[in-house]
Scaffold this motif. Structure first.
Motif: not given
Ligand code: SF4
Ligand code: SF4
Length: 450
Positions: A237, A251-255, A257, A268, A285, A289, A298-299
């Motif tokens: 990450y 990162c929008i912290d959608c979870g 991943c 992360r 991710c 994105m 991002l990852i």
């Molecule tokens: S999928 Fe990407 S944007 Fe969403 S929480 Fe994980 S790292 Fe963050």
């Protein structure tokens, strides 16, 4: 004052982190496609190769009763154990090279545990629904529908496990003989044991144990770190780009991943030993994105150096060492295959009668020769003897050898008396295949003059 029991329990070191069943969300993307391509490739080879024929027999067969391993045109014997050792060293070194380059790539894409878990999870998703439906079913009360879905899933898992076990045993007992024996339950104890063991093993490992095998049973996950260096590219990450979450970082912290991760970790939090480098969180991710109009990656597969902005160095000594070892062992294996003799000879001097004087005054010694014809066709073997003046073989000098058989022959050797002083003198037996003089073996022994 004594601590309350609950406090003591909390203070105990947690050696095994218990958590609920992971219901991983399905994801599309290039790594998921690559993963399924590997599932298809490995399983087409595994389920298909035992059906191939070569020269009227199964092409790949471990014939344990006759101590042979057939690999298409190559027939290996216990004497060829060096080749097995070379193959193992090559596999291990190849694994080290891949790990040094890109972390646990083998674990994420080709390990049988990962492959069968992926197959079993696919079946589960087709029967019980997506990750949310499965979670709801798990938490819901027992109903007829739940029972029917569970029974269907386990029946399908059982069929896959059974076919996997039959295929596995089919590499040791010819599969065309094994199938009718299984159908009539007319199996020997060896086959019955391995069919049950391997079937249950597949069912439990892929159906229930899943990621726990990678986390708690597989030794490779524990020592893979020694093959890593700061240039090893693993799924990572990019925290410099992602943080702070939902507040300036990408990162929008959608979870998502975390939801797609088959081992239930959050990448992360940094590199973690349970991560099998499957890349599914990268796919997840990248999709996110795309939806929020940000660049993918991002990852991504990235090295510690890359994330820290350290310029890439050319040349990595450990890669050169692994590649050099692979080259050397490939060459050694090829040389061993080309140099191996299809004739093995063992000479034993008859210790019961050391030496005797024949009617013509010559001295005679008796020997037992074991001729192992490792070829797949019958061959005649010519025997000669040398090492002393006038030494010769008495009686037949040519012996027939069955394909893949060991022939024991008794021979008598004579030499003129008085040609050398009394005692044991070195002599040599020369054995050659009549139809193929290039197959020639020389064995040493002694000749006793009384
Ligand atoms: S999928 Fe990407 S944007 Fe969403 S929480 Fe994980 S790292 Fe963050
Ligand atoms: S963190 Fe990502 S790469 Fe690692 S196991 Fe989970 S999904 Fe796969």
């Amino acid at each position: 004052m004594n601590k309350p029991v609950s406090k003591i329990r909390e203070a105990k070191l947690e050696l095994y982190r218990k958590k609920g069943k992971i219901h991983a969300r399905e994801v599309r993307g290039r790594f998921n496609t690559a993963r399924w391509a590997m599932v298809w490739l490995t399983q087409i080879i595994f389920y298909g190769a035992c059906w191939l024929e070569w020269g009227g027999r199964q092409a790949i067969l471990f014939d344990i009763p006759h101590e042979k391993f057939y690999l298409f045109g190559l027939v290996l014997w216990p004497q060829d154990a060096l080749l097995a050792a070379i193959a193992l060293i090559l596999a291990a070194t190849g694994l080290f090279l891949v790990t040094a380059l890109a972390g646990r790539l083998f674990c994420g894409f080709a390990c049988p545990q990962t492959v069968y878990t992926a197959i079993f999870m696919w079946v589960e998703a087709r029967v019980e629904g997506d990750h949310l439906a499965r979670l709801k079913l798990d938490q819901g009360p027992p109903t007829l529908r739940k029972l029917a879905l569970r029974a269907t899933k386990h029946a399908l898992w059982g069929l896959i496990a059974a076919w996997t076990a039959i295929t596995f045993v089919g590499y040791f007992t010819p599969i065309r003989e094994l199938l009718p024996a299984v159908a009539g339950w007319n199996l020997g104890p060896w086959e019955a044991f391995w069919l049950l063991f391997y079937g249950l093993f597949t069912y439990v490992q892929a159906g229930f144990a899943r990621e726990a095998v990678c986390q708690h049973m597989c030794p490779y996950s524990r020592f893979q770190g020694v093959m890593f260096d700061s240039a090893t590219r693993t799924v990572s990450y990019d925290s410099a780009r992602g943080e702070p979450r939902k507040g300036g970082g990408d990162c929008i912290d959608c979870g998502i991943c975390v939801q797609v991760c088959p081992v239930g970790i959050d990448i992360r939090d940094g590199l973690q030993y349970p991560c099998i480098n499957c890349g599914l969180c990268v796919d997840a991710c990248d999709e996110v994105m795309g939806r929020v109009n940000k660049p993918v990656g991002l990852i991504r597969f990235a090295s510690e150096n890359e994330l820290a902005g350290v310029p890439r160095k050319s040349g990595r000594p450990r890669l050169a060492v692994y590649a050099g070892l692979i080259g050397a062992f490939v060459a050694l294996g090829a040389w061993t295959v080309t140099q191996r003799s299809l004739l093995l000879v063992d000479v034993l001097r008859d210790r019961g009668s050391l030496a005797r004087e024949a009617a013509d005054g010559r001295i005679e010694n008796a020997y037992t020769l074991k001729l192992a014809n490792l070829a797949e066709e019958a061959r005649d073997f010519d025997i000669e003897v040398s090492g002393l003046p006038g030494i010769e073989l008495i009686g037949p000098q040519r012996f027939a050898g069955e394909p893949g058989g060991i022939r024991t022959v008794q021979v008598t050797v004579a030499a003129p008396a008085g040609s050398v002083p009394p005692g044991a003198r070195p002599i040599r037996f020369h054995i050659s295949a009549h139809q193929d003089p290039a197959t020639r073996v020389t064995e040493s022994s002694t000749f006793v003059f009384p």
